[in-house]
Design an enzyme around this catalytic site. Structure first.
Site, PDB file in Angstrom:
ATOM      1  N   ASP A   1       9.520   2.822   1.234  1.00 12.99           N
ATOM      2  CA  ASP A   1       8.207   3.165   1.703  1.00 12.99           C
ATOM      3  C   ASP A   1       8.049   3.213   3.358  1.00 12.99           C
ATOM      4  O   ASP A   1       7.672   2.178   3.753  1.00 12.99           O
ATOM      5  CB  ASP A   1       7.048   2.806   1.199  1.00 12.99           C
ATOM      6  CG  ASP A   1       5.602   3.468   1.839  1.00 12.99           C
ATOM      7  OD1 ASP A   1       5.697   4.247   2.702  1.00 12.99           O
ATOM      8  OD2 ASP A   1       4.806   3.392   1.069  1.00 12.99           O
TER       9      ASP A   1
ATOM     10  N   PHE B   1       0.820  -1.060  -0.087  1.00 16.21           N
ATOM     11  CA  PHE B   1      -0.075   0.036   0.168  1.00 16.21           C
ATOM     12  C   PHE B   1       0.802   1.188  -0.055  1.00 16.21           C
ATOM     13  O   PHE B   1       1.713   1.441   0.851  1.00 16.21           O
ATOM     14  CB  PHE B   1      -0.940   0.009   1.239  1.00 16.21           C
ATOM     15  CG  PHE B   1      -1.686   1.082   1.292  1.00 16.21           C
ATOM     16  CD1 PHE B   1      -3.067   1.085   0.360  1.00 16.21           C
ATOM     17  CD2 PHE B   1      -1.661   2.507   1.801  1.00 16.21           C
ATOM     18  CE1 PHE B   1      -4.196   2.333   0.414  1.00 16.21           C
ATOM     19  CE2 PHE B   1      -2.493   3.613   1.745  1.00 16.21           C
ATOM     20  CZ  PHE B   1      -3.570   3.375   0.960  1.00 16.21           C
TER      21      PHE B   1
ATOM     22  N   LYS C   1       2.870   9.980   8.329  1.00 16.53           N
ATOM     23  CA  LYS C   1       2.378   9.774   9.490  1.00 16.53           C
ATOM     24  C   LYS C   1       2.757  10.123  10.865  1.00 16.53           C
ATOM     25  O   LYS C   1       2.713  11.183  11.403  1.00 16.53           O
ATOM     26  CB  LYS C   1       2.399   8.105   9.311  1.00 16.53           C
ATOM     27  CG  LYS C   1       1.234   7.723   8.289  1.00 16.53           C
ATOM     28  CD  LYS C   1       0.847   5.916   8.749  1.00 16.53           C
ATOM     29  CE  LYS C   1       0.039   5.721   7.284  1.00 16.53           C
ATOM     30  NZ  LYS C   1      -1.238   6.055   7.683  1.00 16.53           N
TER      31      LYS C   1
HETATM   32  C1  LIG Z   1       3.083   2.548   3.616  1.00 16.04           C
HETATM   33  C2  LIG Z   1       2.324   3.498   3.378  1.00 16.04           C
HETATM   34  N1  LIG Z   1       2.293   4.468   2.570  1.00 16.04           N
HETATM   35  C3  LIG Z   1       1.811   5.449   2.195  1.00 16.04           C
HETATM   36  C4  LIG Z   1       0.567   5.638   2.700  1.00 16.04           C
HETATM   37  C5  LIG Z   1      -0.262   6.783   2.469  1.00 16.04           C
HETATM   38  O1  LIG Z   1      -0.290   7.643   3.102  1.00 16.04           O
HETATM   39  P1  LIG Z   1      -1.318   9.032   3.173  1.00 16.04           P
HETATM   40  O2  LIG Z   1      -2.432   8.425   3.795  1.00 16.04           O
HETATM   41  O3  LIG Z   1      -0.819   9.875   4.553  1.00 16.04           O
HETATM   42  O4  LIG Z   1      -1.133   9.512   1.853  1.00 16.04           O
HETATM   43  C6  LIG Z   1       0.219   4.565   3.919  1.00 16.04           C
HETATM   44  C7  LIG Z   1      -1.094   4.992   4.531  1.00 16.04           C
HETATM   45  O5  LIG Z   1      -1.517   4.364   5.141  1.00 16.04           O
HETATM   46  C8  LIG Z   1       1.093   3.741   4.354  1.00 16.04           C
HETATM   47  O6  LIG Z   1       0.651   2.811   5.276  1.00 16.04           O
END
Ligand SMILES: Cc1ncc(COP(=O)(O)O)c(C=O)c1O
Length: 421
Positions: free
Chosen positions: A241, A156, A270
């Site tokens: 990520d 994700f 986050k």
């Molecule tokens: C690993 C990862 N990357 C990217 C995102 C996306 O982040 P945002 O919701 O701040 O765009 C998330 C959100 O849960 C995530 O867990």
């Protein structure tokens, strides 16, 4: 959608009384885009790991707004920083420097081991920047055809169009096509599949050290190191990520540090702002020229208010040793969840995770949304990750007693679930 009764897939909470579903909930029903599935109560205030709704009911927050509220709610230092900075300077745009952002860049690079930072507002935006960085880096070197990104099934990376193209679950892409070209998904943890997918057109390998949304799946031992080797062998970049795993969540500043692996760039968000929206891309010096002036930007990115908030989050994590705490409390939580799985084998079959990113794996046939609703009825807030995992991402300040309380309530809630079959 009927919020006052039961939003699709959600079990109404015990306190979903008629009075709690009045004016604010009607506004939600009438005026909010119906793309979420909130339970029928309205959260009003928080302190530490506790949240209270408008009816005064207390919840123990084992969720932290999807691993965001790293210092808990209303942390006095974060509150003071935001109030003070709002009264001094909030936003001037990236047409000018602001002192808080310069200091944050320096401090974030020191903590993560990277050399430079680009600031934005969310995880998806940080991943978009990382994707553009990788492609433009090779383009600038005369390798315009080197644009393919290897990403992983179940991954994700966010909800923007570039990020959903990278996301390895087709349900997030459905109906939003045509998808961005040049992404190859391979099974997570499968080194042979990555090796087979590599080629001279690969710009980067994008990986989460622990797949969070995908079901709290830690990368297998040695996997990140193999990705590093493969990227080097093929002249590609290793792109991390760390949006969910970063900033102390797994017990280190970055989840990849648990494996001793260094990426070429990493996306953060986050926990970095502790609840104040901020995202960041951190990168190695040699990639700095990839995105020259005019090639990328973000109006709000790195504004003084968000930067001041993030600086305080980093300082509190450092001073209060919250990385070590995440490791210790994570072990306590992991042991407790494993014990629940042993005692309730018909409902859950095990646990997994790193630090304070933990998942309780439900038994086949147990509906995770029913389990979530039962736990919430007992005043504990969690989320579902993947198809069958209850995810625990409490604030990093969570105490031993709060973990104990959460474990007891979760066990009591799950014990009420009839055995699947
Ligand atoms: C690993 C990862 N990357 C990217 C995102 C996306 O982040 P945002 O919701 O701040 O765009 C998330 C959100 O849960 C995530 O867990």
């Amino acid at each position: 959608m009927s919020i006052a009764t039961s939003p699709a897939g959600e079990t109404p909470t015990a306190n979903a009384s008629a009075s709690s579903s009045s004016a604010p909930l009607l506004a939600a029903q009438k005026h909010l885009l119906g793309n979420y599935r909130q339970p029928p109560f309205v959260l009003d205030r928080g302190r530490g790991c506790e949240l209270f709704d408008t009816e005064g009911r207390r919840y123990l927050d084992m969720f932290a707004g999807v691993a965001v509220a790293s210092l808990g709610h209303a942390h006095p230092r974060l509150v003071a920083t935001i109030a003070e900075q709002a009264g001094r300077l909030m936003h001037v745009s990236n047409y000018f420097f602001n002192a808080e952002n310069l200091r944050l860049a320096e401090e974030l690079c020191a903590k993560t081991g990277f050399d430079r930072a680009f600031f934005c507002n969310s995880g998806a935006e940080a991943n978009e920047a990382m994707l553009k960085l990788a492609r433009r880096y090779f383009f600038n070197r005369g390798e315009a055809s080197r644009y393919r990104i290897i990403a992983f099934d179940n991954a994700f990376h966010g909800r923007t169009l570039g990020a959903v193209a990278l996301t390895g679950t087709s349900k997030y892409r459905e109906g939003f096509g045509p998808s961005l070209e040049g992404v190859t998904h391979v099974p997570y943890g499968d080194v042979a599949a990555v090796r087979a997918a590599m080629g001279p057109d690969v710009a980067g390998i994008l990986v989460e050290p622990v797949q969070g949304e995908g079901g709290v799946l830690p990368s297998p031992a040695g996997f990140l190191a193999e990705l590093r080797r493969l990227a080097d062998e093929h002249g590609a970049l290793l792109l991390l990520d760390e949006v969910q795993t970063g900033i102390g969540r797994t017990g280190r500043w970055l989840g990849s540090m648990l494996d001793g692996v260094e990426g070429d760039a990493a996306a953060l968000a986050k926990g970095l702002g502790g609840g104040f929206p901020i995202g960041a891309l951190v990168l190695r010096e040699r990639l700095n020229s990839a995105l020259p002036p005019g090639s990328h930007g973000s109006t709000y990115g790195g504004n003084a208010l968000a930067s001041a908030a993030a600086r305080t989050v980093l300082a509190v994590i450092e001073e209060e040793k919250l990385c070590e705490a995440a490791q210790k409390r994570g072990e306590q939580l992991g042991r407790g969840l494993a014990a629940i799985a042993e005692r309730l084998p018909n409902v859950c079959v095990g646990e997994r995770g790193r630090g304070l990113l933990r998942g309780l794996i439900l038994a086949p046939g147990v509906d995770p949304r029913v389990a979530l609703g039962r736990v919430r009825d007992r005043g504990v807030l969690l989320t579902v990750a993947g198809s069958n995992v209850l995810r625990f991402t409490p604030p990093l300040i969570v105490s031993e007693a709060e973990i104990q309380e959460a474990l007891a309530e979760v066990e009591a809630a799950l014990a009420e679930i009839p055995a699947a079959g």
